[in-house]
Write an enzyme that holds these catalytic residues in place. Structure first.
Site, short mmCIF file in Angstrom:
data_model
loop_
_atom_site.label_atom_id
_atom_site.label_comp_id
_atom_site.label_asym_id
_atom_site.label_seq_id
_atom_site.Cartn_x
_atom_site.Cartn_y
_atom_site.Cartn_z
N ILE A 1 0.83 -1.27 0.02
CA ILE A 1 -0.04 0.02 -0.15
C ILE A 1 0.91 1.36 0.00
CG2 ILE A 1 -0.36 0.06 2.31
CD1 ILE A 1 -2.96 1.18 2.19
N ALA A 2 0.73 2.15 -0.61
CA ALA A 2 1.31 3.39 -0.69
C ALA A 2 0.73 4.50 -1.45
CB ALA A 2 2.72 3.19 -1.82
N GLU B 1 2.94 -7.54 6.69
CA GLU B 1 4.31 -7.59 6.90
C GLU B 1 4.92 -6.24 6.86
OE1 GLU B 1 6.92 -11.16 6.15
OE2 GLU B 1 7.80 -9.62 4.84
N ASN C 1 8.63 1.59 10.27
CA ASN C 1 7.90 1.96 9.28
C ASN C 1 6.58 2.60 10.14
OD1 ASN C 1 6.11 3.18 7.38
ND2 ASN C 1 6.75 1.34 5.93
N TYR D 1 -2.01 0.86 9.87
CA TYR D 1 -2.59 -0.34 10.25
C TYR D 1 -3.16 -0.28 11.74
CZ TYR D 1 0.46 -1.41 6.34
OH TYR D 1 0.76 -1.43 4.92
C1 LIG Z 1 1.65 4.25 4.82
C2 LIG Z 1 1.18 5.29 3.96
C3 LIG Z 1 0.44 4.42 2.75
C4 LIG Z 1 0.20 6.09 4.63
O1 LIG Z 1 -0.65 6.70 3.67
P1 LIG Z 1 -1.51 8.31 4.04
O2 LIG Z 1 -2.42 8.43 2.92
O3 LIG Z 1 -0.39 8.90 4.33
O4 LIG Z 1 -2.46 7.71 5.40
P2 LIG Z 1 -3.72 8.51 6.05
O5 LIG Z 1 -3.60 9.96 5.77
O6 LIG Z 1 -4.57 8.03 5.74
O7 LIG Z 1 -3.32 8.50 7.44
C5 LIG Z 1 -4.14 7.60 8.35
C6 LIG Z 1 -3.49 7.33 9.67
O8 LIG Z 1 -2.24 6.65 9.58
C7 LIG Z 1 -1.57 7.00 10.62
N1 LIG Z 1 -0.41 7.71 10.09
C8 LIG Z 1 -0.15 7.93 8.68
N2 LIG Z 1 1.05 8.58 8.41
C9 LIG Z 1 1.77 8.60 9.71
C10 LIG Z 1 2.78 8.98 10.27
N3 LIG Z 1 3.77 9.60 9.28
N4 LIG Z 1 3.18 8.75 11.47
C11 LIG Z 1 2.39 8.37 12.29
N5 LIG Z 1 1.20 7.90 11.94
C12 LIG Z 1 0.86 8.05 10.84
C13 LIG Z 1 -2.15 8.14 11.31
O9 LIG Z 1 -2.95 7.37 12.46
C14 LIG Z 1 -3.20 8.62 10.49
O10 LIG Z 1 -4.38 9.20 10.78
P3 LIG Z 1 -4.29 10.71 11.39
O11 LIG Z 1 -3.72 11.58 9.99
O12 LIG Z 1 -5.69 11.19 11.36
O13 LIG Z 1 -3.34 10.76 12.50
C15 LIG Z 1 2.01 6.09 3.31
O14 LIG Z 1 2.77 6.84 4.37
C16 LIG Z 1 3.16 5.66 2.51
O15 LIG Z 1 2.73 5.49 1.10
N6 LIG Z 1 4.22 5.11 2.97
C17 LIG Z 1 5.36 4.55 2.07
C18 LIG Z 1 4.92 3.21 1.31
C19 LIG Z 1 4.93 2.14 2.71
O16 LIG Z 1 5.67 2.11 3.48
N7 LIG Z 1 3.77 1.33 2.63
C20 LIG Z 1 3.68 0.53 3.50
C21 LIG Z 1 4.55 -0.81 3.41
S1 LIG Z 1 3.88 -1.99 2.24
#
Ligand SMILES: CC(C)(COP(=O)(O)OP(=O)(O)OC[C@H]1O[C@@H](n2cnc3c(N)ncnc32)[C@H](O)[C@@H]1OP(=O)(O)O)[C@@H](O)C(=O)NCCC(=O)NCCS
Length: 149
Positions: A76-77, A107, A112, A119
């Site tokens: 997911i990203a 996993e 991260n 999650y």
């Molecule tokens: C993980 C990822 C998909 C989250 O996507 P996102 O669109 O930023 O997530 P959301 O905005 O929906 O966040 C939902 C919740 O997740 C948590 N969250 C998201 N980013 C966070 C951060 N940097 N630190 C702490 N919590 C975080 C928070 O609880 C957040 O809710 P809030 O904003 O109300 O506090 C994104 O950071 C990403 O693409 N990361 C790189 C790829 C990756 O590592 N993927 C997972 C491994 S397969």
């Protein structure tokens, strides 16, 4: 404007390869790996994209035939500039709707925090670890989600 979440189509392939490279760097899937994912769409893969005119996020599920109880979130990203606006949550919400009644595993690298935060917010719990699983010796955290009864 919130993006539309929809099933990926063949025309999304190039955008997904490019976005995956931005999001995962050296751990990105090759274009051949992405083609393989697309070839499995009619079997056991689900690829959802967040579409804002351009693809700004995606989730890939390994969703085996229903007689198998376990689903895996493979990836997911969200595009860096679009993070923390709820798109990851939107993708995971729709993905988990596809997993009703089943156990979902994934996993994630122990460092991260953004992914683990996402999650946990959905009720995923750590069930195990693979010590030193990733390059550089980082642990992999195995997390599980089950729909609340
Ligand atoms: C993980 C990822 C998909 C989250 O996507 P996102 O669109 O930023 O997530 P959301 O905005 O929906 O966040 C939902 C919740 O997740 C948590 N969250 C998201 N980013 C966070 C951060 N940097 N630190 C702490 N919590 C975080 C928070 O609880 C957040 O809710 P809030 O904003 O109300 O506090 C994104 O950071 C990403 O693409 N990361 C790189 C790829 C990756 O590592 N993927 C997972 C491994 S397969």
């Amino acid at each position: 404007m919130r993006p539309a979440i929809r099933a990926a189509v063949a025309d999304d392939l190039a955008a997904l390869v490019a976005l995956d490279a931005v999001c995962f760097g050296r751990e990105a899937w090759s274009s051949i790996a992405w083609v393989n994912e697309f070839e499995r769409l009619s079997e056991d893969r689900v690829v959802l994209v967040a579409d804002e005119g351009a693809v700004v996020g995606y989730v890939v599920l390994l969703l085996p035939p229903v007689e198998l109880d376990v689903v895996e979130v493979l990836r997911i990203a969200v595009a860096p500039a679009e993070r923390r606006t709820g798109i990851g949550g939107q993708l995971l919400t729709i993905a988990l709707e596809r997993c009703a009644g089943r156990t979902v595993l994934l996993e994630v690298a122990a460092s991260n925090e953004s992914a683990i935060g996402l999650y946990r917010g959905f009720g995923f719990e750590e069930i195990s670890r693979r010590r030193g699983y990733y390059a550089g010796g980082e642990d992999a955290v195995i997390m599980r989600w089950r729909e609340e009864a």
